[in-house]
Design an enzyme around this catalytic site. Structure first.
Site, PDB file in Angstrom:
ATOM      1  N   ASP A  97       0.945  -1.158   0.080  1.00  0.00           N
ATOM      2  CA  ASP A  97      -0.038   0.123  -0.051  1.00  0.00           C
ATOM      3  C   ASP A  97       0.733   1.290   0.153  1.00  0.00           C
ATOM      4  OD1 ASP A  97      -2.596   1.459   0.284  1.00  0.00           O
ATOM      5  OD2 ASP A  97      -2.583   1.428   2.453  1.00  0.00           O
ATOM      6  N   HIS A  98       0.832   2.084  -0.720  1.00  0.00           N
ATOM      7  CA  HIS A  98       1.493   3.390  -1.133  1.00  0.00           C
ATOM      8  C   HIS A  98       2.889   3.108  -0.919  1.00  0.00           C
ATOM      9  CE1 HIS A  98      -1.990   5.930  -0.839  1.00  0.00           C
ATOM     10  NE2 HIS A  98      -2.474   5.330  -0.185  1.00  0.00           N
ATOM     11  N   GLU A 116      -1.391   5.837  -8.889  1.00  0.00           N
ATOM     12  CA  GLU A 116      -2.464   7.000  -8.480  1.00  0.00           C
ATOM     13  C   GLU A 116      -2.372   8.048  -9.149  1.00  0.00           C
ATOM     14  OE1 GLU A 116      -2.788   7.644  -4.110  1.00  0.00           O
ATOM     15  OE2 GLU A 116      -3.207   9.860  -4.704  1.00  0.00           O
ATOM     16  N   HIS A 138      -9.347   4.772  -2.352  1.00  0.00           N
ATOM     17  CA  HIS A 138      -8.452   4.814  -1.287  1.00  0.00           C
ATOM     18  C   HIS A 138      -9.440   5.680  -0.436  1.00  0.00           C
ATOM     19  CE1 HIS A 138      -4.519   3.557  -2.053  1.00  0.00           C
ATOM     20  NE2 HIS A 138      -4.981   3.459  -3.303  1.00  0.00           N
ATOM     21  N   GLY A 139      -9.094   5.869   1.283  1.00  0.00           N
ATOM     22  CA  GLY A 139      -9.677   6.439   1.980  1.00  0.00           C
ATOM     23  C   GLY A 139     -11.095   6.188   2.343  1.00  0.00           C
ATOM     24  N   GLY A 140     -11.726   4.990   1.945  1.00  0.00           N
ATOM     25  CA  GLY A 140     -12.747   4.491   2.129  1.00  0.00           C
ATOM     26  C   GLY A 140     -13.526   4.501   3.582  1.00  0.00           C
ATOM     27  N   HIS A 184      -7.780   9.882   3.672  1.00  0.00           N
ATOM     28  CA  HIS A 184      -7.300   8.760   4.399  1.00  0.00           C
ATOM     29  C   HIS A 184      -7.827   9.096   5.948  1.00  0.00           C
ATOM     30  CE1 HIS A 184      -4.140   7.759   1.375  1.00  0.00           C
ATOM     31  NE2 HIS A 184      -5.029   6.638   1.371  1.00  0.00           N
ATOM     32  N   ASN A 207      -9.925   0.451  -0.451  1.00  0.00           N
ATOM     33  CA  ASN A 207      -9.108   0.249   0.876  1.00  0.00           C
ATOM     34  C   ASN A 207      -9.668   0.760   2.114  1.00  0.00           C
ATOM     35  OD1 ASN A 207      -7.610   0.143  -1.386  1.00  0.00           O
ATOM     36  ND2 ASN A 207      -5.728   1.285  -0.279  1.00  0.00           N
TER      37      ASN A 207
HETATM   38 ZN   LIG Z   1      -4.376   4.988   0.406  1.00  0.00          ZN
END
Ligand SMILES: [Zn+2]
Length: 290
Positions: free
Chosen positions: A80-81, A132, A208-210, A178, A230
């Site tokens: 991740d990232h 991204e 992301h940031g869900g 996030h 995520n």
């Molecule tokens: Zn993320």
């Protein structure tokens, strides 16, 4: 069953559901995610952020690999990232089957350059790549980070980015952040941007940031073409709230992890199952058996 990120997300895209990517954080959260997915027959990605990997140590990946190789449900191990080419190489060497390179803070051309380099290397050993475009917000309390001002993904640039880099999935910025939003912040999700991107881009899209977005919004994003979501903060909060309660229950003798943690794992698992159903990934494991 260990599979790649590409195999994982292509089936999700074809069948209109989103695969959850749960952040590991600790061995207990791995257990929670594994059990939640096994019980609901859901595929999933075990996401490990570089900061989490540093804390958990490289040997943790062997544990995830063991689990993945001893379960029927499809599992991908996802970085991740990833912040640099070097971090990605490290992850590939450890056995990750999917990596994210996040250079979204760089210029469009620089972002393409580094993603291309990662794709060339990762694809040569069968590892999938997520990248991204645009930037995810940051609420200031996560390992994932982000920026305080969200830059929405430009739909006009998305397909060009995908074509020029050769990535397997694209993380887009449509207004999520996030972490958990402060009480006075209302996330402004631009689902119209998602719709537009989905028209042009033919590879799976990632959100992301869900965590802490309303369920209804998340459902709609799945219907509009999101194939991976995520989830980090939400399962960690469920775990930690229970842990706080356990440590404050007056029993000062409690010390054994196998006594303290099981109820915390149970809470994280409940949250994971809620997300799995929301993403419609329950009972989808059989779609992966050929
Ligand atoms: Zn993320």
């Amino acid at each position: 069953m260990l599979i790649t990120g590409k195999e994982m997300l292509e089936v999700a895209k074809e069948n209109d559901f989103a695969v959850p990517a749960f952040n590991a954080g600790s061995g207990q959260l791995l257990t929670a995610a594994m059990e939640a997915c096994a019980e609901t027959n859901s595929p999933f990605l075990m996401a490990i952020h570089p900061d989490e990997l540093k804390f958990l140590r490289d040997s943790f990946v062997s544990q995830v690999l063991y689990e993945a190789n001893h379960t029927k449900i499809p599992v991908a191990i996802h970085l991740d990232h990833g912040a640099s080419y070097e971090q990605v190489i490290h992850a590939i060497q450890l056995g990750f089957t999917s990596v994210m390179i996040d250079s979204s803070h760089l210029s469009f051309e620089e972002n393409i350059e580094i993603a291309k380099k990662v794709v060339k290397t990762a694809h040569s050993v069968g590892v999938s790549v997520e990248s991204e475009l645009g930037t995810i917000g940051d609420t200031g309390n996560t390992v994932e980070g982000g920026v305080s001002e969200v830059i929405y993904t430009d739909p006009a640039k998305a397909q060009e980015f995908v074509e020029r880099t050769g990535i397997d999935s694209l993380a887009i910025a449509v207004g999520t952040a996030h972490g958990i939003y402060p009480k006075d912040v209302k996330p402004k999700l631009r689902l119209d941007i998602l719709e537009e991107i989905n028209k042009d881009v033919d590879i799976p899209l990632v959100l992301h940031g869900g965590s802490s977005n309303p369920d209804e919004e998340i459902s709609r994003s799945v219907n509009l073409g999101i194939s991976k979501i995520n989830i980090s903060s939400d399962i960690k909060i469920s775990f930690t709230e229970k842990l706080r309660e356990k440590l404050n229950d007056g029993n000062l003798e409690a010390r054994e992890p196998n006594v303290i943690f099981p109820e915390c794992i149970e809470e994280a698992k409940k949250t994971a199952i809620h997300k799995i159903k929301l993403f419609k990934s329950d009972n989808k494991a059989n779609l992966y058996y050929k």
